[in-house]
Each structure stands twice: as C-alpha cells, then as structure tokens.
Design a protein around this motif. Structure first.
Motif, PDB file in Angstrom:
ATOM      1  N   ALA A   5       8.807  41.337  40.749  1.00  0.00           N
ATOM      2  CA  ALA A   5       7.916  40.173  40.647  1.00  0.00           C
ATOM      3  C   ALA A   5       8.655  38.950  40.134  1.00  0.00           C
ATOM      4  CB  ALA A   5       6.735  40.510  39.735  1.00  0.00           C
ATOM      5  N   THR A   6       9.544  38.390  40.969  1.00  0.00           N
ATOM      6  CA  THR A   6      10.216  37.140  40.601  1.00  0.00           C
ATOM      7  C   THR A   6      10.396  36.245  41.812  1.00  0.00           C
ATOM      8  OG1 THR A   6      12.169  36.142  39.571  1.00  0.00           O
ATOM      9  CG2 THR A   6      12.539  38.129  40.861  1.00  0.00           C
ATOM     10  N   SER A   7      10.414  34.923  41.569  1.00  0.00           N
ATOM     11  CA  SER A   7      10.704  33.961  42.627  1.00  0.00           C
ATOM     12  C   SER A   7      12.069  33.322  42.395  1.00  0.00           C
ATOM     13  CB  SER A   7       9.651  32.856  42.658  1.00  0.00           C
ATOM     14  OG  SER A   7       8.364  33.401  42.752  1.00  0.00           O
ATOM     15  N   GLY A  16      14.802  33.204  28.902  1.00  0.00           N
ATOM     16  CA  GLY A  16      15.073  31.809  28.602  1.00  0.00           C
ATOM     17  C   GLY A  16      16.088  31.650  27.501  1.00  0.00           C
ATOM     18  N   PHE A  20      20.159  33.776  24.443  1.00  0.00           N
ATOM     19  CA  PHE A  20      19.356  34.091  25.612  1.00  0.00           C
ATOM     20  C   PHE A  20      18.458  35.273  25.282  1.00  0.00           C
ATOM     21  CE2 PHE A  20      21.933  31.914  29.006  1.00  0.00           C
ATOM     22  CZ  PHE A  20      20.850  31.376  29.695  1.00  0.00           C
ATOM     23  N   ASP A  46      10.794  37.951  32.047  1.00  0.00           N
ATOM     24  CA  ASP A  46      10.622  36.586  31.567  1.00  0.00           C
ATOM     25  C   ASP A  46      11.745  36.308  30.581  1.00  0.00           C
ATOM     26  OD1 ASP A  46       8.702  34.283  31.917  1.00  0.00           O
ATOM     27  OD2 ASP A  46       8.965  34.298  29.743  1.00  0.00           O
ATOM     28  N   ASP A  66      18.590  23.568  38.519  1.00  0.00           N
ATOM     29  CA  ASP A  66      19.495  24.062  37.475  1.00  0.00           C
ATOM     30  C   ASP A  66      20.313  22.906  36.906  1.00  0.00           C
ATOM     31  OD1 ASP A  66      18.672  26.681  37.595  1.00  0.00           O
ATOM     32  OD2 ASP A  66      20.287  27.341  38.938  1.00  0.00           O
ATOM     33  N   PHE A 101      23.727  31.834  37.614  1.00  0.00           N
ATOM     34  CA  PHE A 101      22.658  30.888  37.940  1.00  0.00           C
ATOM     35  C   PHE A 101      22.173  30.219  36.650  1.00  0.00           C
ATOM     36  CE2 PHE A 101      18.858  33.117  36.325  1.00  0.00           C
ATOM     37  CZ  PHE A 101      19.392  34.371  36.081  1.00  0.00           C
ATOM     38  N   GLY A 102      21.221  29.321  36.816  1.00  0.00           N
ATOM     39  CA  GLY A 102      20.556  28.717  35.665  1.00  0.00           C
ATOM     40  C   GLY A 102      21.519  28.049  34.696  1.00  0.00           C
ATOM     41  N   TYR A 103      21.371  28.393  33.422  1.00  0.00           N
ATOM     42  CA  TYR A 103      22.155  27.775  32.356  1.00  0.00           C
ATOM     43  C   TYR A 103      23.522  28.441  32.166  1.00  0.00           C
ATOM     44  CZ  TYR A 103      17.604  25.723  31.040  1.00  0.00           C
ATOM     45  OH  TYR A 103      16.407  25.044  31.033  1.00  0.00           O
ATOM     46  N   ASP A 104      23.897  29.375  33.036  1.00  0.00           N
ATOM     47  CA  ASP A 104      25.146  30.134  32.866  1.00  0.00           C
ATOM     48  C   ASP A 104      26.383  29.277  32.594  1.00  0.00           C
ATOM     49  OD1 ASP A 104      23.934  32.575  33.005  1.00  0.00           O
ATOM     50  OD2 ASP A 104      24.538  33.045  35.068  1.00  0.00           O
ATOM     51  N   GLU A 138       2.242  31.213  34.056  1.00  0.00           N
ATOM     52  CA  GLU A 138       2.767  31.768  32.808  1.00  0.00           C
ATOM     53  C   GLU A 138       2.075  31.130  31.610  1.00  0.00           C
ATOM     54  OE1 GLU A 138       7.068  31.825  32.842  1.00  0.00           O
ATOM     55  OE2 GLU A 138       7.079  32.547  34.907  1.00  0.00           O
ATOM     56  N   GLU A 164      20.387  39.939  40.090  1.00  0.00           N
ATOM     57  CA  GLU A 164      20.774  40.766  38.941  1.00  0.00           C
ATOM     58  C   GLU A 164      19.844  41.964  38.802  1.00  0.00           C
ATOM     59  OE1 GLU A 164      21.372  38.517  35.330  1.00  0.00           O
ATOM     60  OE2 GLU A 164      22.892  37.241  36.264  1.00  0.00           O
TER      61      GLU A 164
HETATM   62  P1  ITT Z   1      10.076  34.017  37.817  1.00  0.00           P
HETATM   63  O1  ITT Z   1       9.072  33.686  36.742  1.00  0.00           O
HETATM   64  O2  ITT Z   1       9.513  33.953  39.183  1.00  0.00           O
HETATM   65  O3  ITT Z   1      10.790  35.306  37.542  1.00  0.00           O
HETATM   66  P2  ITT Z   1      11.493  31.754  36.715  1.00  0.00           P
HETATM   67  O4  ITT Z   1      12.788  31.088  37.023  1.00  0.00           O
HETATM   68  O5  ITT Z   1      10.293  30.875  36.559  1.00  0.00           O
HETATM   69  O6  ITT Z   1      11.239  32.881  37.801  1.00  0.00           O
HETATM   70  P3  ITT Z   1      11.371  32.351  33.891  1.00  0.00           P
HETATM   71  O7  ITT Z   1      10.054  31.719  33.717  1.00  0.00           O
HETATM   72  O8  ITT Z   1      11.633  33.661  33.206  1.00  0.00           O
HETATM   73  O9  ITT Z   1      11.693  32.618  35.421  1.00  0.00           O
HETATM   74  O10 ITT Z   1      12.475  31.291  33.450  1.00  0.00           O
HETATM   75  C1  ITT Z   1      13.758  31.678  33.173  1.00  0.00           C
HETATM   76  C2  ITT Z   1      14.600  30.430  32.937  1.00  0.00           C
HETATM   77  O11 ITT Z   1      15.694  30.751  32.105  1.00  0.00           O
HETATM   78  C3  ITT Z   1      15.161  29.889  34.245  1.00  0.00           C
HETATM   79  O12 ITT Z   1      15.220  28.488  34.197  1.00  0.00           O
HETATM   80  C4  ITT Z   1      16.559  30.458  34.288  1.00  0.00           C
HETATM   81  O13 ITT Z   1      17.445  29.589  34.906  1.00  0.00           O
HETATM   82  C5  ITT Z   1      16.898  30.664  32.810  1.00  0.00           C
HETATM   83  N1  ITT Z   1      17.634  31.936  32.693  1.00  0.00           N
HETATM   84  C6  ITT Z   1      17.127  33.175  32.503  1.00  0.00           C
HETATM   85  N2  ITT Z   1      18.086  34.103  32.540  1.00  0.00           N
HETATM   86  C7  ITT Z   1      19.235  33.448  32.750  1.00  0.00           C
HETATM   87  C8  ITT Z   1      20.570  33.844  32.901  1.00  0.00           C
HETATM   88  O14 ITT Z   1      20.933  35.121  32.879  1.00  0.00           O
HETATM   89  N3  ITT Z   1      21.482  32.897  33.119  1.00  0.00           N
HETATM   90  C9  ITT Z   1      21.131  31.601  33.181  1.00  0.00           C
HETATM   91  N4  ITT Z   1      19.903  31.136  33.069  1.00  0.00           N
HETATM   92  C10 ITT Z   1      18.947  32.047  32.841  1.00  0.00           C
END
Ligand code: ITT
Length: 191
Positions: A6-8, A68, A110, A66, A89, A145-148, A38, A15
């Motif tokens: 369940a993720t978008s 962050g 994290f 979930d 990102d 991805f994200g804040y990596d 959420e 991962e």
């Molecule tokens: P879903 O709810 O559909 O799973 P989402 O991106 O909205 O997708 P979250 O609400 O859990 O998911 O938000 C997670 C945020 O934290 C998102 O902006 C990610 O980029 C960041 N994040 C989580 N895990 C990370 C990781 O391993 N490395 C980098 N950023 C991460």
C-alpha cells in the motif's frame, strides 16, 4: 498468498519489494486511484491507517510504511509531514536546507513504521525502525530517493544516496523495521 503493498511512492516500493522477496507471498500493487488520507498524529498511526483501509477496500492482506525525517534543530520537522514538505524531492531537500541555514546542530533521524493488516482491516503486525544521522549542507550521491542525498551517516562516512541498496538496507530505518517484521511475518497464518 497475496500481499498488497500500500504505497504510491516508487522509491519506497522498490525497497519494500526487495525486502519482501524470499517469502512465499505474491506481492500486488495498490491501484493508483486508491489514495488514503493520512490523518494520524504519529508514523505508526498513519502506517496502520494505510494498511487497514487498503486491506479492507481490496479484501486482501496489505502492508504499509509511513516514514519521515525528524530534524532536531527544527523540533522534529518535517516528521510525519515529510512527504507534504514540498512538491518534488528536490523542493523538499531545498526547503529543508533553507530552514536549517547555517545551523551547526544538524542531528536528525529517519523513522519508519510498518503495519500489516488482514483482509478485514484488522492490524496483524506493527514495527518501527529508527536511523540516526546528520543533515549535510549540500546533496551527495545518486542512489535511493527522497531525502537520501542530504542524510549522512558518520559511521559509514556516506549519505544514504551514496550507499548500495544492500548497505542502505543494513543500516536504514526501513531495513531495521523489516528486520524485526520478517520473522513475525513468516509465522503469520494467512488464512
Ligand atoms: P505512501 O504514503 O503512498 O507510502 P509517501 O511518499 O506519501 O507515500 P510517507 O507519507 O510515508 O510516504 O512520506 C515519507 C516521506 O519521507 C517521503 O517524502 C520520503 O521521501 C521520505 N522518506 C521516507 N523514507 C525515506 C528514505 O529511506 N530515504 C529518503 N527519504 C525517505
């Protein structure tokens, strides 16, 4: 046995899929149009909400994550709002670096909460993983991805974005959450 992921978030999905191989489970993707709001106040509340609602709607077992980034000098922000901190990102990283400015105290962590729900929506399993680190002044690395690219681990002397997926798995919040989850998942009765 089918388990709906369940993720978008495509980075998160990659991962989760990698961590869930070797199990006797058929992973299925959540349809894009099924979006869960959420409304929780914690990572675990939001993980349970997503797993539970997707499971109930689809009538299948579901897993949600979930996660962050909590930055000490920003009193834990962006935290559960990490995804809502910007459009892309790049935006999110730029905003975080702007908010931190020249702050010397750059400790952060994290957090990853994972929940698994039964087809009726009841929560069957829940875990959390935490990974401490520091926020760099500028991005480094191309993986992940994200804040990596701005999340630095002093012990490895690397950002998450400089690590191979295997190394990130062994030290990350998500990797740790799945390390505790997997043995319990293997013991679940999927009937
Ligand atoms: P879903 O709810 O559909 O799973 P989402 O991106 O909205 O997708 P979250 O609400 O859990 O998911 O938000 C997670 C945020 O934290 C998102 O902006 C990610 O980029 C960041 N994040 C989580 N895990 C990370 C990781 O391993 N490395 C980098 N950023 C991460």
């Amino acid at each position: 046995n089918i388990l709906v992921v369940a993720t978008s978030n495509p980075g998160k999905l990659l991962e989760m899929q990698a961590y869930l191989t070797d199990l006797d489970l058929e992973l299925q993707l959540k349809p894009d149009e099924l979006e869960i709001e959420e409304t929780g106040k914690t990572f675990s509340e939001n993980a349970c909400l997503k797993a539970s609602q997707v499971a109930a709607v689809m009538g299948q077992w579901a897993i949600a994550d979930d996660s962050g980034l909590e930055v000490e000098a920003l009193e834990g922000a962006p935290g559960i709002y990490s995804a809502r901190y910007g459009q892309t990102d790049r935006d999110r990283i730029e905003r975080l670096l702007f908010e931190l400015g020249n702050e010397l105290h750059r400790e952060a962590r994290f957090v990853c909460a994972v929940a698994i729900a039964r087809p009726d929506g009841a929560i069957a399993l829940q875990t959390e993983g935490i990974c401490p680190g520091q926020i760099l002044h500028s991005p480094r690395g191309n993986h992940g991805f994200g804040y990596d690219p701005i999340f630095y681990l002093p012990e490895q002397q690397m950002t998450f974005a400089e690590m191979t997926p295997e190394l990130k798995k062994s030290v990350s919040h998500r990797g740790k959450a799945f390390q505790t989850l997997l043995p319990k998942l293997q013991k679940l009765d999927f009937r």
